[in-house]
Design a protein around this motif. Structure first.
Motif, PDB file in Angstrom:
ATOM      1  N   TYR A   1       8.073  -5.144  14.143  1.00 29.27           N
ATOM      2  CA  TYR A   1       6.563  -5.640  14.307  1.00 29.27           C
ATOM      3  C   TYR A   1       6.145  -4.646  13.071  1.00 29.27           C
ATOM      4  O   TYR A   1       5.886  -3.542  13.211  1.00 29.27           O
ATOM      5  N   LEU A   2       5.749  -5.340  12.143  1.00 27.03           N
ATOM      6  CA  LEU A   2       5.045  -4.673  10.790  1.00 27.03           C
ATOM      7  C   LEU A   2       3.567  -4.469  11.324  1.00 27.03           C
ATOM      8  O   LEU A   2       2.882  -5.347  11.546  1.00 27.03           O
ATOM      9  N   THR A   3       2.878  -3.136  10.881  1.00 30.14           N
ATOM     10  CA  THR A   3       1.513  -3.093  11.223  1.00 30.14           C
ATOM     11  C   THR A   3       1.001  -2.220  10.013  1.00 30.14           C
ATOM     12  O   THR A   3       1.769  -1.544   9.232  1.00 30.14           O
ATOM     13  N   PHE A   4      -0.149  -2.592   9.507  1.00 33.22           N
ATOM     14  CA  PHE A   4      -0.752  -1.948   8.342  1.00 33.22           C
ATOM     15  C   PHE A   4      -2.331  -1.357   8.689  1.00 33.22           C
ATOM     16  O   PHE A   4      -3.056  -2.250   9.153  1.00 33.22           O
ATOM     17  N   ASP A   5      -2.648  -0.110   8.337  1.00 37.04           N
ATOM     18  CA  ASP A   5      -3.850   0.320   8.514  1.00 37.04           C
ATOM     19  C   ASP A   5      -4.648   0.201   7.558  1.00 37.04           C
ATOM     20  O   ASP A   5      -3.899   0.485   6.330  1.00 37.04           O
ATOM     21  N   THR A   6      -5.880   0.076   7.481  1.00 39.14           N
ATOM     22  CA  THR A   6      -6.680   0.142   6.426  1.00 39.14           C
ATOM     23  C   THR A   6      -6.781   1.509   5.490  1.00 39.14           C
ATOM     24  O   THR A   6      -6.327   2.440   6.090  1.00 39.14           O
ATOM     25  N   GLY A   7      -6.990   1.674   4.324  1.00 37.58           N
ATOM     26  CA  GLY A   7      -6.824   2.869   3.411  1.00 37.58           C
ATOM     27  C   GLY A   7      -7.844   2.632   2.215  1.00 37.58           C
ATOM     28  O   GLY A   7      -8.959   2.258   2.527  1.00 37.58           O
TER      29      GLY A   7
ATOM     30  N   PHE B   1       6.487  -0.842  12.900  1.00 34.85           N
ATOM     31  CA  PHE B   1       6.548   0.009  11.551  1.00 34.85           C
ATOM     32  C   PHE B   1       4.931   0.078  11.136  1.00 34.85           C
ATOM     33  O   PHE B   1       4.316  -1.051  11.338  1.00 34.85           O
ATOM     34  N   MET B   2       4.707   1.216  10.498  1.00 32.00           N
ATOM     35  CA  MET B   2       3.297   1.238  10.232  1.00 32.00           C
ATOM     36  C   MET B   2       3.234   1.694   8.611  1.00 32.00           C
ATOM     37  O   MET B   2       4.080   2.781   8.132  1.00 32.00           O
ATOM     38  N   ALA B   3       2.302   1.243   7.959  1.00 32.27           N
ATOM     39  CA  ALA B   3       2.178   1.634   6.461  1.00 32.27           C
ATOM     40  C   ALA B   3       0.664   1.267   6.245  1.00 32.27           C
ATOM     41  O   ALA B   3      -0.264   0.886   7.316  1.00 32.27           O
ATOM     42  N   HIS B   4       0.160   1.797   5.225  1.00 33.74           N
ATOM     43  CA  HIS B   4      -1.361   1.740   4.960  1.00 33.74           C
ATOM     44  C   HIS B   4      -1.413   0.886   3.821  1.00 33.74           C
ATOM     45  O   HIS B   4      -0.488   0.395   2.946  1.00 33.74           O
ATOM     46  N   MET B   5      -2.668   0.102   3.796  1.00 34.47           N
ATOM     47  CA  MET B   5      -3.135  -0.726   2.494  1.00 34.47           C
ATOM     48  C   MET B   5      -3.744   0.040   1.352  1.00 34.47           C
ATOM     49  O   MET B   5      -4.457  -0.497   0.380  1.00 34.47           O
ATOM     50  N   GLY B   6      -3.033   1.280   1.110  1.00 29.76           N
ATOM     51  CA  GLY B   6      -3.339   2.061   0.058  1.00 29.76           C
ATOM     52  C   GLY B   6      -3.795   3.568   0.524  1.00 29.76           C
ATOM     53  O   GLY B   6      -4.444   3.724   1.317  1.00 29.76           O
ATOM     54  N   ILE B   7      -3.206   4.516  -0.024  1.00 31.54           N
ATOM     55  CA  ILE B   7      -3.353   5.852   0.184  1.00 31.54           C
ATOM     56  C   ILE B   7      -3.886   6.642  -1.141  1.00 31.54           C
ATOM     57  O   ILE B   7      -3.003   6.458  -2.143  1.00 31.54           O
TER      58      ILE B   7
ATOM     59  N   SER C   1      -3.848   9.647  -2.217  1.00 27.66           N
ATOM     60  CA  SER C   1      -3.353  10.881  -2.600  1.00 27.66           C
ATOM     61  C   SER C   1      -1.739  10.623  -3.119  1.00 27.66           C
ATOM     62  O   SER C   1      -1.325  11.395  -3.958  1.00 27.66           O
ATOM     63  N   ARG C   2      -1.285   9.638  -2.699  1.00 30.08           N
ATOM     64  CA  ARG C   2       0.105   9.353  -3.334  1.00 30.08           C
ATOM     65  C   ARG C   2       0.220   8.856  -4.534  1.00 30.08           C
ATOM     66  O   ARG C   2      -0.648   7.834  -4.876  1.00 30.08           O
ATOM     67  N   LYS C   3       0.706   9.679  -5.528  1.00 29.22           N
ATOM     68  CA  LYS C   3       0.904   9.440  -6.931  1.00 29.22           C
ATOM     69  C   LYS C   3       1.731   8.131  -7.108  1.00 29.22           C
ATOM     70  O   LYS C   3       1.335   7.289  -8.029  1.00 29.22           O
ATOM     71  N   ASP C   4       2.797   7.833  -6.602  1.00 31.99           N
ATOM     72  CA  ASP C   4       3.674   6.430  -6.678  1.00 31.99           C
ATOM     73  C   ASP C   4       3.420   5.770  -5.476  1.00 31.99           C
ATOM     74  O   ASP C   4       3.954   5.878  -4.566  1.00 31.99           O
ATOM     75  N   PRO C   5       2.678   4.860  -5.449  1.00 30.26           N
ATOM     76  CA  PRO C   5       2.141   4.010  -4.435  1.00 30.26           C
ATOM     77  C   PRO C   5       3.404   3.385  -3.725  1.00 30.26           C
ATOM     78  O   PRO C   5       4.432   3.046  -4.475  1.00 30.26           O
ATOM     79  N   TRP C   6       3.631   3.262  -2.361  1.00 30.86           N
ATOM     80  CA  TRP C   6       4.625   2.823  -1.574  1.00 30.86           C
ATOM     81  C   TRP C   6       4.918   1.367  -1.679  1.00 30.86           C
ATOM     82  O   TRP C   6       5.980   0.950  -1.958  1.00 30.86           O
ATOM     83  N   ALA C   7       3.756   0.616  -1.414  1.00 30.74           N
ATOM     84  CA  ALA C   7       3.955  -1.013  -1.288  1.00 30.74           C
ATOM     85  C   ALA C   7       4.637  -1.447  -2.587  1.00 30.74           C
ATOM     86  O   ALA C   7       5.340  -2.347  -2.384  1.00 30.74           O
ATOM     87  N   PRO C   8       4.116  -1.244  -3.709  1.00 29.80           N
ATOM     88  CA  PRO C   8       4.614  -2.068  -4.919  1.00 29.80           C
ATOM     89  C   PRO C   8       6.178  -1.987  -4.946  1.00 29.80           C
ATOM     90  O   PRO C   8       6.923  -2.837  -5.491  1.00 29.80           O
ATOM     91  N   ALA C   9       6.745  -0.652  -4.710  1.00 25.83           N
ATOM     92  CA  ALA C   9       8.187  -0.532  -5.035  1.00 25.83           C
ATOM     93  C   ALA C   9       8.975  -0.859  -3.776  1.00 25.83           C
ATOM     94  O   ALA C   9      10.145  -1.369  -3.685  1.00 25.83           O
ATOM     95  N   ASP C  10       8.269  -0.600  -2.526  1.00 23.10           N
ATOM     96  CA  ASP C  10       8.984  -0.804  -1.312  1.00 23.10           C
ATOM     97  C   ASP C  10       8.818  -1.964  -0.286  1.00 23.10           C
ATOM     98  O   ASP C  10       9.832  -2.413   0.447  1.00 23.10           O
ATOM     99  N   LEU C  11       7.732  -2.533  -0.389  1.00 22.78           N
ATOM    100  CA  LEU C  11       7.487  -3.652   0.483  1.00 22.78           C
ATOM    101  C   LEU C  11       8.413  -4.698   0.475  1.00 22.78           C
ATOM    102  O   LEU C  11       9.052  -5.274   1.678  1.00 22.78           O
ATOM    103  N   GLU C  12       8.573  -5.460  -0.823  1.00 25.38           N
ATOM    104  CA  GLU C  12       9.599  -6.691  -1.088  1.00 25.38           C
ATOM    105  C   GLU C  12      10.766  -6.316  -0.460  1.00 25.38           C
ATOM    106  O   GLU C  12      11.536  -6.966   0.303  1.00 25.38           O
ATOM    107  N   PRO C  13      11.460  -5.243  -0.852  1.00 29.36           N
ATOM    108  CA  PRO C  13      12.883  -4.644  -0.824  1.00 29.36           C
ATOM    109  C   PRO C  13      12.966  -4.509   0.722  1.00 29.36           C
ATOM    110  O   PRO C  13      13.779  -4.884   1.122  1.00 29.36           O
ATOM    111  N   LEU C  14      12.066  -3.918   1.388  1.00 28.70           N
ATOM    112  CA  LEU C  14      11.987  -3.874   2.788  1.00 28.70           C
ATOM    113  C   LEU C  14      12.122  -5.057   3.622  1.00 28.70           C
ATOM    114  O   LEU C  14      13.000  -5.402   4.522  1.00 28.70           O
ATOM    115  N   LEU C  15      11.315  -5.911   3.342  1.00 26.60           N
ATOM    116  CA  LEU C  15      11.165  -7.464   3.838  1.00 26.60           C
ATOM    117  C   LEU C  15      12.788  -8.147   3.584  1.00 26.60           C
ATOM    118  O   LEU C  15      13.076  -8.613   4.638  1.00 26.60           O
ATOM    119  N   VAL C  16      13.056  -8.292   2.364  1.00 25.86           N
ATOM    120  CA  VAL C  16      14.366  -8.966   2.088  1.00 25.86           C
ATOM    121  C   VAL C  16      15.396  -8.105   2.924  1.00 25.86           C
ATOM    122  O   VAL C  16      16.280  -8.830   3.496  1.00 25.86           O
TER     123      VAL C  16
END
Length: 262
Positions: A32-38, A213-219, A221-236
């Motif tokens: 169950y993927l969940t995303f908090d605003t950010g 699972f919990m992630a944000h729609m943008g943080i 403070s994080r210099k290297d954002p999570w989603a561009p690198a990890d979201l698609e590989p996680l789903l696949v």
């Protein structure tokens, strides 16, 4: 080899085997993927990836300052949220002003600190009713923007709950939703200490059936954002392991009354 009717049995067998190989395997479990605003810096990318891979998620909404210079529940975000409604996602409250829990008081009141809004950064003491009113502000705004009410799901900023908060949430008809230990994306951590590669491997290695699972729609403070690198590989990667995805509507602890088996 041909059967009595003249049908090429070997060809039929190969065709059946090919069909079986092409057919998707049954789910070994649901994530169950969940995303908090950010900051909303990754909002469009996240939405695009979910759509591309036909994955439904649950979004927890607060009226947070965005990289566009507006707020995540401003009318300017109405087209974005309407599109997510049309795609069949689920939605919950994250408090309107992203209100952090500070401590419980013996009389049932709650000391909080809103991050945004008129009282941003200032400690306040709320009754349970005031806490409920804050949760419902999200529903009122989301309904204005999309014509749809949010679902009776709630997540505190930071995930911190307390006996008084849980009583307040229950009194206004919501359920608090946390996440599994392996479901912490780590997108709030320092990218110099926890690289995206490390976070991805941890999730793929440890997530199991039924996990939230919990992630944000943008943080910010994080210099290297999570989603561009990890979201698609996680789903696949999770799909390759046999997992399916669903909104909290399908979770046994959060099913809506209309979706529960009779």
């Amino acid at each position: 080899m041909f059967g009595a009717t003249g049908v090429n049995c070997d060809a039929d067998a190969h065709a059946l085997a090919d069909t079986a190989a092409a057919a998707p395997a049954a789910c070994s479990g649901t994530i169950y993927l969940t995303f908090d605003t950010g900051s909303q810096s990754q909002a469009e990318l996240i939405a695009g990836m979910l759509h591309k891979h036909d994955v439904k998620a649950t979004f927890f909404l607060a009226n947070e300052k965005t990289v566009r210079g507006d707020w995540s529940l401003d009318p300017s975000w109405a087209p974005f949220w309407k599109a997510r409604v049309a795609e069949g996602h689920a939605f919950g409250s994250h408090t309107f002003d992203h209100v952090y829990f500070q401590r419980d008081l013996p009389d049932g009141r709650i000391v909080v600190k809103p991050q945004f809004g008129a009282h941003g950064g200032k400690p306040e003491t709320w009754t349970r009713q005031q806490y409920c009113d804050e949760i419902r502000r999200v529903d009122a705004r989301f309904t204005e923007l999309t014509g749809r009410h949010i679902d009776p799901y709630f997540r505190t900023p930071g995930g911190h709950t307390s006996p008084n908060i849980l009583k307040a949430v229950a009194s206004c008809g919501y359920k608090h939703v946390g996440w599994a230990p392996a479901g912490f994306s780590g997108d709030e951590t320092s990218s110099s200490q926890f690289s995206n590669a490390v976070l991805l491997k941890r999730a793929l290695d440890n997530l199991k059936a039924g996990d939230i699972f919990m992630a944000h729609m943008g943080i910010w403070s994080r210099k290297d954002p999570w989603a561009p690198a990890d979201l698609e590989p996680l789903l696949v990667g999770l799909k390759q392991k046999g997992f399916c995805f669903a909104t909290l509507h399908a979770h046994p602890d959060y099913q809506l009354e209309t979706t529960k088996p009779q």
